[in-house]
Design a protein around this motif. Structure first.
Motif, PDB file in Angstrom:
ATOM      1  N   VAL A 391       1.086  -1.466  -0.310  1.00 21.50           N
ATOM      2  CA  VAL A 391      -0.493  -0.382   0.007  1.00 21.50           C
ATOM      3  C   VAL A 391       0.805   1.388  -0.224  1.00 21.50           C
ATOM      4  CG1 VAL A 391      -1.893   1.273   0.920  1.00 21.50           C
ATOM      5  CG2 VAL A 391      -1.782  -0.679   0.765  1.00 21.50           C
ATOM      6  N   LEU A 392       0.333   1.678  -1.137  1.00 17.39           N
ATOM      7  CA  LEU A 392       1.413   3.050  -1.002  1.00 17.39           C
ATOM      8  C   LEU A 392       1.426   4.965  -1.283  1.00 17.39           C
ATOM      9  CD1 LEU A 392       2.702   0.544  -3.174  1.00 17.39           C
ATOM     10  CD2 LEU A 392       4.886   2.660  -3.318  1.00 17.39           C
ATOM     11  N   PRO A 393       0.417   5.398  -0.242  1.00 18.89           N
ATOM     12  CA  PRO A 393      -0.486   6.468   0.329  1.00 18.89           C
ATOM     13  C   PRO A 393       0.631   7.529  -0.371  1.00 18.89           C
ATOM     14  CG  PRO A 393       0.381   5.818   2.492  1.00 18.89           C
ATOM     15  CD  PRO A 393       0.873   4.350   1.319  1.00 18.89           C
ATOM     16  N   PHE A 394       0.214   7.913  -1.583  1.00 14.52           N
ATOM     17  CA  PHE A 394       0.662   9.463  -2.529  1.00 14.52           C
ATOM     18  C   PHE A 394      -0.263  10.605  -2.675  1.00 14.52           C
ATOM     19  CE2 PHE A 394      -1.831   7.655  -5.970  1.00 14.52           C
ATOM     20  CZ  PHE A 394      -2.409   8.586  -6.708  1.00 14.52           C
ATOM     21  N   ASP A 395       0.678  11.721  -2.305  1.00 16.60           N
ATOM     22  CA  ASP A 395       0.256  12.882  -2.650  1.00 16.60           C
ATOM     23  C   ASP A 395       1.402  13.611  -4.103  1.00 16.60           C
ATOM     24  OD1 ASP A 395       2.916  14.284  -1.238  1.00 16.60           O
ATOM     25  OD2 ASP A 395       1.051  13.937   0.477  1.00 16.60           O
ATOM     26  N   SER A 396       1.697  14.546  -3.661  1.00 15.46           N
ATOM     27  CA  SER A 396       3.090  15.090  -5.152  1.00 15.46           C
ATOM     28  C   SER A 396       4.458  13.956  -5.177  1.00 15.46           C
ATOM     29  CB  SER A 396       3.707  16.206  -4.833  1.00 15.46           C
ATOM     30  OG  SER A 396       3.577  16.344  -3.639  1.00 15.46           O
ATOM     31  N   ALA A 397       4.071  12.892  -4.158  1.00 14.35           N
ATOM     32  CA  ALA A 397       4.773  12.010  -3.514  1.00 14.35           C
ATOM     33  C   ALA A 397       4.860  10.972  -3.288  1.00 14.35           C
ATOM     34  CB  ALA A 397       6.005  12.381  -3.071  1.00 14.35           C
ATOM     35  N   VAL A 398       5.184  10.192  -2.826  1.00 15.10           N
ATOM     36  CA  VAL A 398       4.909   8.500  -2.675  1.00 15.10           C
ATOM     37  C   VAL A 398       5.193   8.944  -0.971  1.00 15.10           C
ATOM     38  CG1 VAL A 398       4.899   6.201  -1.439  1.00 15.10           C
ATOM     39  CG2 VAL A 398       5.293   6.740  -4.267  1.00 15.10           C
ATOM     40  N   ARG A 399       4.292   8.757   0.175  1.00 12.54           N
ATOM     41  CA  ARG A 399       4.616   9.485   1.849  1.00 12.54           C
ATOM     42  C   ARG A 399       4.606   7.973   2.597  1.00 12.54           C
ATOM     43  NH1 ARG A 399      -1.670  12.524   3.267  1.00 12.54           N
ATOM     44  NH2 ARG A 399      -1.717  13.381   2.176  1.00 12.54           N
ATOM     45  N   ASP A 400       4.855   7.336   2.251  1.00 14.67           N
ATOM     46  CA  ASP A 400       5.137   5.867   2.716  1.00 14.67           C
ATOM     47  C   ASP A 400       4.776   5.112   2.121  1.00 14.67           C
ATOM     48  OD1 ASP A 400       6.416   3.941   5.246  1.00 14.67           O
ATOM     49  OD2 ASP A 400       5.156   5.111   6.801  1.00 14.67           O
ATOM     50  N   ASN A 401       5.737   3.200   2.629  1.00 16.38           N
ATOM     51  CA  ASN A 401       5.166   2.057   2.120  1.00 16.38           C
ATOM     52  C   ASN A 401       4.433   1.357   2.777  1.00 16.38           C
ATOM     53  OD1 ASN A 401       7.650   0.402   2.068  1.00 16.38           O
ATOM     54  ND2 ASN A 401       8.122   2.417   0.748  1.00 16.38           N
ATOM     55  N   PHE A 402       3.696   0.461   2.895  1.00 20.52           N
ATOM     56  CA  PHE A 402       3.157  -0.740   4.147  1.00 20.52           C
ATOM     57  C   PHE A 402       3.499  -2.115   3.659  1.00 20.52           C
ATOM     58  CE2 PHE A 402       1.765   3.875   5.177  1.00 20.52           C
ATOM     59  CZ  PHE A 402       1.892   3.680   5.919  1.00 20.52           C
ATOM     60  N   GLU A 403       3.816  -2.840   4.124  1.00 21.63           N
ATOM     61  CA  GLU A 403       3.266  -3.964   2.807  1.00 21.63           C
ATOM     62  C   GLU A 403       3.190  -5.039   4.352  1.00 21.63           C
ATOM     63  OE1 GLU A 403       6.799  -6.520   1.591  1.00 21.63           O
ATOM     64  OE2 GLU A 403       7.555  -4.600   1.272  1.00 21.63           O
ATOM     65  N   ALA A 404       1.940  -6.456   3.452  1.00 20.81           N
ATOM     66  CA  ALA A 404       1.975  -7.248   4.520  1.00 20.81           C
ATOM     67  C   ALA A 404       1.551  -8.440   3.722  1.00 20.81           C
ATOM     68  CB  ALA A 404       0.494  -7.170   4.997  1.00 20.81           C
ATOM     69  N   SER A 405       0.966  -9.741   3.882  1.00 22.12           N
ATOM     70  CA  SER A 405       0.701 -10.938   3.220  1.00 22.12           C
ATOM     71  C   SER A 405      -0.784 -10.467   3.480  1.00 22.12           C
ATOM     72  CB  SER A 405       1.165 -12.492   3.926  1.00 22.12           C
ATOM     73  OG  SER A 405       0.717 -12.280   4.574  1.00 22.12           O
ATOM     74  N   GLY A 406      -1.727 -11.624   2.287  1.00 20.95           N
ATOM     75  CA  GLY A 406      -2.613 -11.486   2.766  1.00 20.95           C
ATOM     76  C   GLY A 406      -3.641 -12.016   4.355  1.00 20.95           C
ATOM     77  N   ASP A 407      -3.128 -12.269   4.922  1.00 19.06           N
ATOM     78  CA  ASP A 407      -4.119 -12.721   6.637  1.00 19.06           C
ATOM     79  C   ASP A 407      -4.565 -11.954   6.977  1.00 19.06           C
ATOM     80  OD1 ASP A 407      -0.708 -12.475   6.970  1.00 19.06           O
ATOM     81  OD2 ASP A 407      -1.502 -12.078   8.662  1.00 19.06           O
TER      82      ASP A 407
END
Length: 523
Positions: A391-407
C-alpha cells in the motif's frame, strides 16, 4: 360502410395500435461480454418493433449478485453465459422463462506452433497433458477469474472433474482431497494473466499480438476463439489451435431470462416475442455462423469447421455434469482461498488535496471493504495468506509504503495504516507507479505471483508518464496498471496508462468498493 372495408380498417387499426404499443417499449438487458457479437441481432429485432433496447455488460458474478439483491437487477432481462449463476444466486426466483440461446463449450486455444511443439496437433489431449506442460514450464495461459467470469469457472470446474477421474458428479467431500487440490492448484500456476471478462481477455490476446507480446494459450469459449482467430487471420498472425480436453469440458448454455418489474403485459410479451425471434430458423443460422452451437431442437445448423486450427462446432464433446449450487459455491471459495495463483498487488492510494472530504471518505470506505475479510469474501474477492500486498499512499510524492501478506493480521495492519492518512498536497500518480513497480520487481519468486498495480485517484495528476513507462518496458515482467476513478475524475491519463500496460480503468463514481471488487477479478 361495406363489411369487407370495415374489417380491413379494423385490421389496419389493430396493426397501428400494436406498433404504437411496441414503440413505447423500453427494454434493457444485462449480459455477459461474450454476447456483444449477438447484440446487433437483438437490436435489429428491437428496431423492427419500434422499441428502444439497451445492453449493460457485466461479469457472471455481478449478474448473480444483482439477482441476490432484494430488488433484483435493474434490467428487464438477464443473459449470463450459464444458468449456473442464476441457480446459484436467484434464491427469490426472480428470473422467469429462462431459455438457452446457444451452447458454448469452454476449451483451450493454444498458439499453433506451441501446440505442435507439445505434440498436440492431430491427437486427443487430456487435462493431464495440460498439467504436465504447466509443470514442465512449457505452457502458460490466459484465463478469467473463476469467481468473476463463467469461462474461468467452467475451465476450473473441468480441472476439478478431471482431477477426480472424470467423476460424473462432484461431491462436497471431493474438494477436501489433497491430491485433487494439488493437481488443480498446479494447473492454475499456469495462469499468466487473469481478468473478470471473457471478451476483455480475448481483446487482450489480440492487442498483445499486435504490440509484439505473444502468449502461449487462452481458456475461453469455442466461439470466442473463433472470433479471436478471425481477427488474427486479418492481421496475418498465427491462430490459436483448439484443444478440446478429452476428459471433459463445461458447456455454457447462454440463457436469456425475464425479470418482471411490474411494467405491464406489453413488456413481457415483447420479451417472449424476442425469444421467438431468436429461435427462428433464419436467426438461429446467424447465431450458428458466429461459431456458437445451438440448443437441441429445430434443424441442425452449425458453422463451417476450420480444420487448420481444429475448430469443429459439430464435434461431440464430453460435457461435465455441473455440481449442485452449494458445491459450486464451495468450489469457488476453495479457488479464491487456496488454489488460484497468488496476487502480488501494489495499491496506490491518492491522498492529495483534491481528495479532501468526500474523496477521502470514499477511499477509507474502499479500504474497509478491501481489508475486511468478511466483507470481501461475500463477493469472492478475499485475500489469502499467499497473496502479497503493498500500500503506497501518495500526494505529490509517495508518503510511505506498507506491505503485508493477505492473512487477516496483515490486512488489519494495512487498514490501520490507511486510516492514519489524510488528504493534502499535490498529486503525482506516476511517482507512485514507479515505486510500486520497483517493489513488485524486487519481490523474490516473482513468477509464482500474478502482479498488478492499482491506482485509485481522481485523475488530476502532475508529472509525466515517460519515466515510468521506460522503467516498465525494461522490467522483467509485464505488470498491468489498473485505474479506479472517483466521481468527476479525469480519466484520460489513467486510460493512457492502462492502454500502454494492457490493463483497464474501472469507474468508481457510483460504487467505489464495487470498482475495487471488479479490479480484483483481474489480479
Amino acid at each position: 360502410m361495406p363489411k369487407t372495408l370495415t374489417s380491413v380498417l379494423l385490421l389496419a387499426f389493430s396493426v397501428l395500435l400494436a406498433a404504437c404499443n411496441a414503440s413505447n417499449v423500453k427494454f434493457s438487458i444485462v449480459s455477459g461480454s461474450e454476447n456483444t457479437v449477438l447484440e446487433p441481432i437483438v437490436q435489429e429485432f428491437c428496431s423492427k418493433q419500434g422499441a428502444s433496447c439497451t445492453f449493460a455488460y457485466e461479469g457472471s458474478l455481478d449478474i448473480g449478485l444483482g439477482l441476490q439483491k432484494p430488488g433484483g437487477v435493474d434490467q428487464d432481462a438477464v443473459w449470463p453465459a450459464s444458468s449456473v449463476w442464476v441457480d446459484l444466486f436467484d434464491s427469490g426466483r426472480k428470473v422467469r422463462n429462462l431459455t438457452s440461446i446457444a451452447q458454448m463449450p469452454v476449451i483451450l486455444g493454444v498458439r499453433k506452433s506451441k501446440a505442435a511443439e507439445l505434440g498436440w496437433v492431430g491427437r486427443q489431449v487430456f487435462m493431464k497433458d495440460i498439467l504436465a506442460a504447466v509443470k514442465d514450464g512449457k505452457l502458460k495461459f490466459l484465463m478469467t477469474s473463476a469467481t468473476q467470469s463463467n469461462s474461468g469457472a467452467s475451465a476450473y470446474l473441468a480441472m476439478l472433474s478431471s482431477a477426480l477421474g472424470g467423476r460424473e458428479v462432484i461431491e462436497p467431500g471431493d474438494l477436501d482431497k489433497p491430491d485433487v487440490r494439488e493437481a488443480v492448484g498446479t494447473l492454475l500456476q499456469g495462469v499468466e494473466r487473469s481478468s473478470g471478462s471473457s471478451g476483455w481477455l480475448a481483446d487482450l490476446y489480440v492487442d498483445s499480438v499486435r504490440q509484439g507480446t505473444v502468449y502461449d494459450a487462452m481458456w475461453n469459449y469455442e466461439a470466442t476463439l473463433k472470433e479471436t482467430n478471425d481477427k488474427l487471420r486479418q492481421m496475418g498472425k498465427e491462430p490459436l489451435y483448439a484443444v478440446y480436453p478429452a476428459d471433459g469440458v463445461a458447456v455454457g448454455d447462454s440463457p436469456l431470462g425475464f425479470i418482471d418489474h411490474g411494467r405491464g403485459a406489453d413488456v413481457e410479451k415483447f420479451f417472449t416475442d424476442m425469444l421467438a425471434y431468436l429461435q427462428s430458423d433464419a436467426v438461429r443460422k446467424r447465431i450458428a455462423d458466429t461459431g456458437r452451437r445451438l440448443p437441441l431442437g429445430g434443424p441442425a445448423i452449425q458453422a463451417t469447421a476450420e480444420p487448420d486450427w481444429n475448430f469443429d462446432p459439430g464435434r461431440l464433446v464430453t460435457s461435465i455434469r455441473m455440481p449442485e449450487p452449494a458445491v459450486i459455491r464451495k468450489a469457488l471459495d476453495l479457488y479464491q482461498q487456496a488454489l488460484r495463483k497468488p496476487s502480488l498487488t501494489a495499491l496506490c492510494f491518492d491522498f492529495s488535496g483534491s481528495m479532501e472530504d468526500q474523496g477521502e471518505k470514499q477511499l477509507q470506505a474502499a479500504a474497509q471493504f478491501l481489508f475486511t475479510p468478511e466483507k470481501a469474501s461475500e463477493v469472492l474477492v478475499q485475500w489469502t495468506p499467499s497473496d502479497h500486498i503493498f500500500v503506497l499512499p501518495f500526494d505529490s510524492a509517495v508518503r510511505d509504503n506498507f506491505e503485508a501478506s493477505g492473512d487477516p493480521a496483515g490486512q488489519s495492519r494495512l487498514l490501520a495504516a490507511v486510516a492514519e492518512q489524510h488528504a493534502g498536497g499535490g498529486t503525482d500518480m506516476y511517482a507512485c507507479a514507479e515505486q510500486a513497480l520497483q517493489k513488485i520487481t524486487a519481490t523474490t519468486d516473482l513468477s509464482k505471483y500474478l502482479p498488478a498495480i492499482v491506482i485509485m485517484t481522481d485523475g488530476r495528476t502532475e508529472g509525466s508518464a515517460d519515466m515510468f513507462l521506460n522503467q516498465w518496458r525494461n522490467a522483467p515482467v509485464r505488470v498491468p496498471v489498473f485505474g479506479i476513478t472517483f466521481g468527476d475524475a479525469d480519466k484520460s491519463q489513467l486510460d493512457s496508462l492502462a492502454k500502454a500496460t494492457s490493463a483497464r480503468v474501472f469507474d468508481g463514481s457510483g460504487d467505489l468498493a464495487g470498482a475495487f471488487r471488479a479490479a480484483r477479478g483481474y489480479n
